[in-house]
Design a protein around this motif. Sequence first.
Motif, PDB file in Angstrom:
ATOM      1  N   SER A   1       0.851  -1.193   0.000  1.00  0.00           N
ATOM      2  CA  SER A   1       0.000   0.000   0.000  1.00  0.00           C
ATOM      3  C   SER A   1       0.888   1.246   0.000  1.00  0.00           C
TER       4      SER A   1
ATOM      5  N   ASN B   1      -0.146   4.720   1.313  1.00  0.00           N
ATOM      6  CA  ASN B   1      -0.493   4.858   2.725  1.00  0.00           C
ATOM      7  C   ASN B   1       0.681   5.468   3.480  1.00  0.00           C
TER       8      ASN B   1
ATOM      9  N   GLU C   1       1.961   3.636   6.608  1.00  0.00           N
ATOM     10  CA  GLU C   1       2.825   2.483   6.312  1.00  0.00           C
ATOM     11  C   GLU C   1       4.245   2.957   6.001  1.00  0.00           C
TER      12      GLU C   1
END
Length: 90
Positions: free
Chosen positions: A61, A64, A67
């Motif tokens: 991801s 994101n 993250e």
Amino acid sequence: MSAPCKIAAIRHAVSALHGAADDGADTRHYADALQEAGFAIDELIAADEEYNRAREAWLGSPANHNEFRATRDAWKRRLEALARVKGGAA
């Protein structure tokens, strides 16, 4: 291809030496130093595993930002742990 990891054998030997060392002897000093090195190696392995998990999550991801931050933080902890194994500070 690298050789199999011998960390478990090293930790066992360090533990045995530490347990057998006489409290007043130089052996105890060396056993303590080996035990500290073993803890540093354990910490490095854990930090590396954490970084790998965080990196995989971020790559899954990439948009994101949380993250990304987790990966960056894990990278920093891995560098700090590596510095301790090398005998210094990050």
